[in-house]
Design a protein around this motif. Structure first.
Motif, PDB file in Angstrom:
ATOM      1  N   PRO A 228      76.779  25.280  27.790  1.00  0.00           N
ATOM      2  CA  PRO A 228      77.464  26.009  28.856  1.00  0.00           C
ATOM      3  C   PRO A 228      76.547  26.947  29.617  1.00  0.00           C
ATOM      4  O   PRO A 228      75.594  27.491  29.065  1.00  0.00           O
ATOM      5  N   ALA A 229      76.853  27.109  30.886  1.00  0.00           N
ATOM      6  CA  ALA A 229      76.106  28.044  31.734  1.00  0.00           C
ATOM      7  C   ALA A 229      76.603  29.461  31.460  1.00  0.00           C
ATOM      8  O   ALA A 229      77.728  29.656  30.990  1.00  0.00           O
ATOM      9  N   PRO A 230      75.783  30.459  31.777  1.00  0.00           N
ATOM     10  CA  PRO A 230      76.258  31.842  31.640  1.00  0.00           C
ATOM     11  C   PRO A 230      77.336  32.138  32.681  1.00  0.00           C
ATOM     12  O   PRO A 230      77.423  31.470  33.705  1.00  0.00           O
ATOM     13  N   LEU A 231      78.137  33.143  32.402  1.00  0.00           N
ATOM     14  CA  LEU A 231      79.174  33.563  33.348  1.00  0.00           C
ATOM     15  C   LEU A 231      78.539  34.232  34.559  1.00  0.00           C
ATOM     16  O   LEU A 231      77.461  34.815  34.476  1.00  0.00           O
ATOM     17  N   ARG A 232      79.235  34.151  35.681  1.00  0.00           N
ATOM     18  CA  ARG A 232      78.777  34.830  36.896  1.00  0.00           C
ATOM     19  C   ARG A 232      78.885  36.339  36.695  1.00  0.00           C
ATOM     20  O   ARG A 232      79.740  36.817  35.947  1.00  0.00           O
ATOM     21  N   PRO A 233      78.052  37.110  37.399  1.00  0.00           N
ATOM     22  CA  PRO A 233      78.161  38.579  37.315  1.00  0.00           C
ATOM     23  C   PRO A 233      79.549  39.041  37.744  1.00  0.00           C
ATOM     24  O   PRO A 233      80.132  38.513  38.696  1.00  0.00           O
ATOM     25  N   GLY A 234      80.072  40.030  37.041  1.00  0.00           N
ATOM     26  CA  GLY A 234      81.387  40.577  37.374  1.00  0.00           C
ATOM     27  C   GLY A 234      82.547  39.807  36.777  1.00  0.00           C
ATOM     28  O   GLY A 234      83.700  40.106  37.059  1.00  0.00           O
ATOM     29  N   VAL A 235      82.248  38.789  35.939  1.00  0.00           N
ATOM     30  CA  VAL A 235      83.305  37.978  35.318  1.00  0.00           C
ATOM     31  C   VAL A 235      83.153  38.059  33.807  1.00  0.00           C
ATOM     32  O   VAL A 235      82.044  38.014  33.274  1.00  0.00           O
ATOM     33  N   SER A 236      84.276  38.204  33.121  1.00  0.00           N
ATOM     34  CA  SER A 236      84.253  38.200  31.659  1.00  0.00           C
ATOM     35  C   SER A 236      85.191  37.108  31.158  1.00  0.00           C
ATOM     36  O   SER A 236      86.038  36.599  31.900  1.00  0.00           O
ATOM     37  N   SER A 237      85.014  36.750  29.895  1.00  0.00           N
ATOM     38  CA  SER A 237      85.907  35.767  29.288  1.00  0.00           C
ATOM     39  C   SER A 237      86.313  36.279  27.915  1.00  0.00           C
ATOM     40  O   SER A 237      85.591  37.054  27.279  1.00  0.00           O
ATOM     41  N   ARG A 238      87.470  35.837  27.473  1.00  0.00           N
ATOM     42  CA  ARG A 238      87.930  36.188  26.126  1.00  0.00           C
ATOM     43  C   ARG A 238      88.702  35.013  25.551  1.00  0.00           C
ATOM     44  O   ARG A 238      89.371  34.271  26.276  1.00  0.00           O
TER      45      ARG A 238
END
Length: 147
Positions: free
Chosen positions: A64-74
């Protein structure tokens, strides 16, 4: 193991003649996809006729790619019809919204036989960052173990 080596092993497992014909046909279709959106897994045969081919194809799924800046996941666990299901919720890191926002259900690719929701990190976090929506991606159970 490199994606190309996995593809070669898949060809051997699936029967080279039929697999080569399938890849040639898919290559023509994939040529219409912009180069920056392609990945080696798109060249794999769509049908997996044996367990070995399926296991190799599952290994070929990219990291998987890293998340974009300003976005979080849970991660969240929900009750599903066959037991607990993991879902990933993507949303903006800052929570400045005072009104409801749109949402989208993302069902990762893989033809219900391979893949993980994290493979969609780039696309899901892009949609969240650009549109301000919440994206939920389900980690569905994979066939043929779970028909």
């Amino acid at each position: 193991m490199t994606p190309m080596r996995l593809i070669v092993r898949l060809l051997a497992a699936a029967g080279a003649a039929g697999a080569v014909a399938a890849i040639v046909k898919r290559r023509a279709a994939i040529a219409t996809v912009p180069a920056e959106l392609r990945n080696p897994a798109q060249f794999l045969p769509i049908s997996f006729s044996n367990d070995t081919a399926l296991k190799l194809a599952r290994k070929a799924v990219l990291k998987p790619a890293p998340l974009r800046p300003g976005v979080s996941s849970r991660d969240v666990t929900i009750d599903g019809p066959g037991g607990p299901l993991r879902v990933i919720v993507y949303e903006r890191t800052w929570r400045d919204r005072s009104e409801p926002v749109g949402g989208m259900l993302w069902i990762h690719g893989g033809g219900f036989v391979m893949g993980t929701p994290e493979v969609g990190n780039d696309m899901c976090s892009h949609l969240v960052a650009e549109l301000g929506i919440v994206v939920v991606c389900v980690d569905y159970r994979l066939a043929p173990v779970h028909p």
